[in-house]
Write an enzyme that holds these catalytic residues in place. Structure first.
Site, PDB file in Angstrom:
ATOM      1  N   HIS A 271     -10.721 -31.246 -12.991  1.00  0.00           N
ATOM      2  CA  HIS A 271     -10.461 -32.775 -12.833  1.00  0.00           C
ATOM      3  C   HIS A 271     -11.103 -33.238 -11.616  1.00  0.00           C
ATOM      4  O   HIS A 271     -11.242 -32.761 -10.565  1.00  0.00           O
ATOM      5  CB  HIS A 271      -8.918 -33.115 -12.732  1.00  0.00           C
ATOM      6  CG  HIS A 271      -8.812 -34.490 -13.136  1.00  0.00           C
ATOM      7  ND1 HIS A 271      -8.860 -35.354 -12.313  1.00  0.00           N
ATOM      8  CD2 HIS A 271      -8.623 -35.201 -14.455  1.00  0.00           C
ATOM      9  CE1 HIS A 271      -8.639 -36.793 -13.270  1.00  0.00           C
ATOM     10  NE2 HIS A 271      -8.590 -36.363 -14.355  1.00  0.00           N
ATOM     11  N   ASP A 328      -6.048 -32.722 -21.260  1.00  0.00           N
ATOM     12  CA  ASP A 328      -6.660 -32.521 -22.582  1.00  0.00           C
ATOM     13  C   ASP A 328      -6.402 -31.058 -22.883  1.00  0.00           C
ATOM     14  O   ASP A 328      -6.743 -30.552 -24.056  1.00  0.00           O
ATOM     15  CB  ASP A 328      -8.213 -32.665 -22.697  1.00  0.00           C
ATOM     16  CG  ASP A 328      -8.716 -34.049 -22.468  1.00  0.00           C
ATOM     17  OD1 ASP A 328      -9.427 -34.481 -21.510  1.00  0.00           O
ATOM     18  OD2 ASP A 328      -8.207 -35.089 -23.266  1.00  0.00           O
TER      19      ASP A 328
HETATM   20  C1  SDX Z   1     -10.376 -36.402 -18.775  1.00  0.00           C
HETATM   21  O1  SDX Z   1     -11.578 -38.905 -14.765  1.00  0.00           O
HETATM   22  C2  SDX Z   1     -10.410 -38.834 -15.337  1.00  0.00           C
HETATM   23  O2  SDX Z   1      -9.510 -39.228 -14.887  1.00  0.00           O
HETATM   24  C3  SDX Z   1     -10.490 -38.335 -16.636  1.00  0.00           C
HETATM   25  C4  SDX Z   1      -9.218 -38.105 -17.528  1.00  0.00           C
HETATM   26  C5  SDX Z   1      -8.846 -39.401 -17.858  1.00  0.00           C
HETATM   27  O3  SDX Z   1      -7.672 -39.625 -18.079  1.00  0.00           O
HETATM   28  O4  SDX Z   1      -9.409 -40.514 -18.259  1.00  0.00           O
HETATM   29  O5  SDX Z   1      -8.432 -37.512 -16.740  1.00  0.00           O
HETATM   30  C6  SDX Z   1      -9.513 -37.360 -18.802  1.00  0.00           C
HETATM   31  O6  SDX Z   1     -11.504 -36.465 -18.950  1.00  0.00           O
HETATM   32  C7  SDX Z   1      -9.960 -35.022 -18.155  1.00  0.00           C
HETATM   33  C8  SDX Z   1     -11.158 -34.001 -17.983  1.00  0.00           C
HETATM   34  C9  SDX Z   1     -11.563 -33.309 -19.387  1.00  0.00           C
HETATM   35  N1  SDX Z   1     -12.601 -32.579 -19.442  1.00  0.00           N
HETATM   36  C10 SDX Z   1     -12.765 -31.393 -19.536  1.00  0.00           C
HETATM   37  O7  SDX Z   1     -11.612 -30.559 -19.683  1.00  0.00           O
HETATM   38  C11 SDX Z   1     -14.284 -30.597 -19.268  1.00  0.00           C
HETATM   39  C12 SDX Z   1     -14.138 -29.513 -18.426  1.00  0.00           C
HETATM   40  N2  SDX Z   1     -14.147 -29.711 -17.125  1.00  0.00           N
HETATM   41  C13 SDX Z   1     -15.161 -30.007 -16.446  1.00  0.00           C
HETATM   42  O8  SDX Z   1     -16.595 -30.206 -16.931  1.00  0.00           O
HETATM   43  C14 SDX Z   1     -14.833 -30.818 -14.877  1.00  0.00           C
HETATM   44  O9  SDX Z   1     -13.965 -30.244 -14.512  1.00  0.00           O
HETATM   45  C15 SDX Z   1     -14.771 -32.334 -14.973  1.00  0.00           C
HETATM   46  C16 SDX Z   1     -15.553 -32.874 -15.693  1.00  0.00           C
HETATM   47  C17 SDX Z   1     -13.329 -32.623 -15.664  1.00  0.00           C
HETATM   48  C18 SDX Z   1     -14.799 -32.780 -13.584  1.00  0.00           C
HETATM   49  O10 SDX Z   1     -16.108 -32.518 -13.001  1.00  0.00           O
HETATM   50  P1  SDX Z   1     -16.397 -32.623 -11.459  1.00  0.00           P
HETATM   51  O11 SDX Z   1     -15.513 -33.263 -10.838  1.00  0.00           O
HETATM   52  O12 SDX Z   1     -17.931 -33.400 -11.663  1.00  0.00           O
HETATM   53  O13 SDX Z   1     -16.675 -31.285 -10.854  1.00  0.00           O
HETATM   54  P2  SDX Z   1     -17.900 -30.313 -11.050  1.00  0.00           P
HETATM   55  O14 SDX Z   1     -18.412 -30.356 -12.265  1.00  0.00           O
HETATM   56  O15 SDX Z   1     -18.759 -30.520  -9.814  1.00  0.00           O
HETATM   57  O16 SDX Z   1     -17.289 -28.703 -10.726  1.00  0.00           O
HETATM   58  C19 SDX Z   1     -16.894 -28.253  -9.393  1.00  0.00           C
HETATM   59  C20 SDX Z   1     -17.188 -26.675  -9.631  1.00  0.00           C
HETATM   60  C21 SDX Z   1     -18.515 -26.354 -10.169  1.00  0.00           C
HETATM   61  O17 SDX Z   1     -18.804 -25.060  -9.627  1.00  0.00           O
HETATM   62  P3  SDX Z   1     -19.486 -24.920  -8.517  1.00  0.00           P
HETATM   63  O18 SDX Z   1     -21.005 -25.307  -8.618  1.00  0.00           O
HETATM   64  O19 SDX Z   1     -18.889 -25.572  -7.191  1.00  0.00           O
HETATM   65  O20 SDX Z   1     -19.793 -23.412  -8.448  1.00  0.00           O
HETATM   66  O21 SDX Z   1     -15.997 -26.266 -10.532  1.00  0.00           O
HETATM   67  C22 SDX Z   1     -16.705 -25.805 -11.642  1.00  0.00           C
HETATM   68  C23 SDX Z   1     -18.143 -26.314 -11.539  1.00  0.00           C
HETATM   69  O22 SDX Z   1     -19.115 -25.295 -12.204  1.00  0.00           O
HETATM   70  N3  SDX Z   1     -16.289 -26.279 -12.602  1.00  0.00           N
HETATM   71  C24 SDX Z   1     -15.593 -25.448 -13.767  1.00  0.00           C
HETATM   72  C25 SDX Z   1     -14.939 -26.188 -14.657  1.00  0.00           C
HETATM   73  N4  SDX Z   1     -14.665 -27.599 -14.228  1.00  0.00           N
HETATM   74  C26 SDX Z   1     -15.478 -27.459 -13.013  1.00  0.00           C
HETATM   75  N5  SDX Z   1     -16.115 -24.201 -14.243  1.00  0.00           N
HETATM   76  C27 SDX Z   1     -15.622 -23.834 -15.074  1.00  0.00           C
HETATM   77  N6  SDX Z   1     -14.810 -24.445 -16.257  1.00  0.00           N
HETATM   78  C28 SDX Z   1     -14.591 -25.712 -16.054  1.00  0.00           C
HETATM   79  N7  SDX Z   1     -13.911 -26.314 -16.785  1.00  0.00           N
END
Ligand code: SDX
Length: 392
Positions: A271, A328
């Site tokens: 998140h 989710d």
């Molecule tokens: C919602 O914003 C809100 O409030 C949203 C929400 C709402 O109520 O409106 O809460 C609802 O959208 C919840 C999130 C649902 N999405 C997912 O579950 C999709 C999977 N999660 C991600 O794609 C990610 O965690 C996000 C999109 C939720 C957040 O992305 P960020 O903040 O841009 O973080 P990032 O992509 O920069 O990740 C940081 C690190 C990265 O690794 P490094 O480059 O540092 O090595 O964490 C890793 C990412 O690769 N990472 C994951 C991951 N989520 C982040 N690796 C594997 N699996 C994951 N799910």
């Protein structure tokens, strides 16, 4: 102003506005709507009460809530021309695309959702969309199932009637299951607002050009659809189903999620703000156990989800990046137990988020926020002389 422009991809460190609606503490996993703890609201309030709180800032009195619901019921009909648009969609159309289109169509048939410079006009547009949106949600599902569309029963409560419009089978009596009603009511409350997330920011920026409320909501629906945002609830179930069909080997998928060369992510994890447990996930996980138990549903997907969660919570990659289950991760398991098709999960998220989008849009308009128009750092070509096509 010619000042220094700093780039902030994804606006990770940018505050787009001041808001008094929802408070998040990502480190402590705290979520409050207008100062009330989400745990209290999920347990003690109902969805329409929370919608009123988010939009108008106070918990309603009994009379205020009754008037609000009465005003909404008066608007719970949809122009026949909108129904014709629904009929024009192929069965293969994704419900989120249908919902965004129908919400935009409502603008065409209800200009009042555009000129909302007065509080009174804004209230009319608000009760209009709160009345019509649940009908569109139910009809979008019925359309995919080839079932007749109706308005349910206006003597029922707001959430009860959504369920009736969604599930009543032709020529059959329909009895509401209180377990399902309570579960949906709680899920909608938990999804109702979440400060400046991607779709809410979209609703605000579209509304900042003084586009109408309904058109701004239609844009929010499109943003929510993405699998990184609200579309994650559908992607989680597809992921869990994939793991189940692949023999339930969660370790293989954990490895994929950590492999940078593999685009696979553990959907429902991570998140932007919560670097601790998403408080909503905690409540939903408990509700999933209760609802499946009460409904007598044995779902192997729930066990796979729990297996993934416990592995991730001990895995260095996830712990170092503070990746926890989000809203989710478990919600789809409950929707599935309630008989809602996977493709409808994000539509249910939109139904829950509707009052939050409305509240944020109303706050943006009342605070007379300027039109959203960020700058950039230009990295393209310097000035070049034009070349005729014969010389290229
Ligand atoms: C919602 O914003 C809100 O409030 C949203 C929400 C709402 O109520 O409106 O809460 C609802 O959208 C919840 C999130 C649902 N999405 C997912 O579950 C999709 C999977 N999660 C991600 O794609 C990610 O965690 C996000 C999109 C939720 C957040 O992305 P960020 O903040 O841009 O973080 P990032 O992509 O920069 O990740 C940081 C690190 C990265 O690794 P490094 O480059 O540092 O090595 O964490 C890793 C990412 O690769 N990472 C994951 C991951 N989520 C982040 N690796 C594997 N699996 C994951 N799910």
């Amino acid at each position: 102003t010619g000042g220094v422009i700093t780039i902030d991809p994804g606006y990770k460190n940018t505050g787009s506005c001041q808001s008094g609606i929802t408070f998040l503490d990502g480190e402590k996993g705290v979520l409050r709507y207008r100062g009330y703890a989400i745990e209290d609201l999920a347990e003690k309030a109902d969805f329409l009460e929370v919608a009123y709180l988010l939009i108008f800032g106070e918990l309603p009195t009994k009379e205020q809530l009754e008037k609000f619901h009465k005003d909404i019921k008066k608007e719970s009909v949809v122009d026949d021309d909108v129904k014709k648009i629904l009929d024009a969609f192929p069965k293969s159309a994704h419900p989120m695309g249908v919902l965004a289109s129908l919400t935009n169509a409502l603008t065409a048939f209800n200009p009042s959702s555009v000129n909302v410079d007065s509080e009174e006009d804004m209230y009319k547009a608000i009760v209009k969309i709160l009345g019509k949106f649940p009908v569109l949600v139910a009809w979008t599902m019925r359309k995919k199932q080839g079932l007749p569309l109706d308005y349910g029963d206006s003597s029922l409560g707001y959430v009860e009637n959504v369920l009736k419009m969604m599930f009543k089978q032709p020529n059959e009596a329909y009895t509401l299951n209180p377990i399902v009603v309570n579960a949906l009511d709680k899920l909608l409350i938990l999804h109702a607002d979440h400060e400046q997330n991607c779709s809410t920011s979209t609703v605000r920026i579209v509304g900042s050009s003084h586009a109408g409320l309904f058109a701004s909501l239609a844009a929010g629906i499109s943003a929510l659809w993405g699998p990184l945002h609200g579309g994650a609830n559908q992607a989680v179930l597809e992921m869990l189903e994939g793991i189940r069909q692949d023999g339930g080997d969660t370790k293989k998928y954990m490895a994929k999620a950590k492999d940078k060369s593999d685009p696979f992510r553990l959907m429902g994890f991570g998140h932007r703000v919560y670097k601790n447990f998403d408080p909503r996930a905690t409540i939903i996980k408990k509700a999933a156990d209760e609802v499946l138990g009460d409904l007598g549903v044995e779902d192997p997907i729930l066990d796979i989800a729990k297996g993934l969660e416990s592995e991730a919570l001990e895995d260095k990659y996830f712990v170092d990046r503070k990746l926890y289950p989000n809203v989710d991760f478990y919600s789809g398991i409950i929707y599935r137990a309630m008989g809602i098709p996977t493709e409808m999960f994000t539509v249910m998220f939109a139904l829950g988020r509707l009052p939050g989008w409305i509240a944020q849009w109303r706050e943006m308009r009342l605070r007379k926020e300027p039109i959203g128009r960020p700058r950039q750092v230009y990295i393209g070509e310097n000035h070049r002389e034009f070349k005729n096509i014969s010389n290229r």
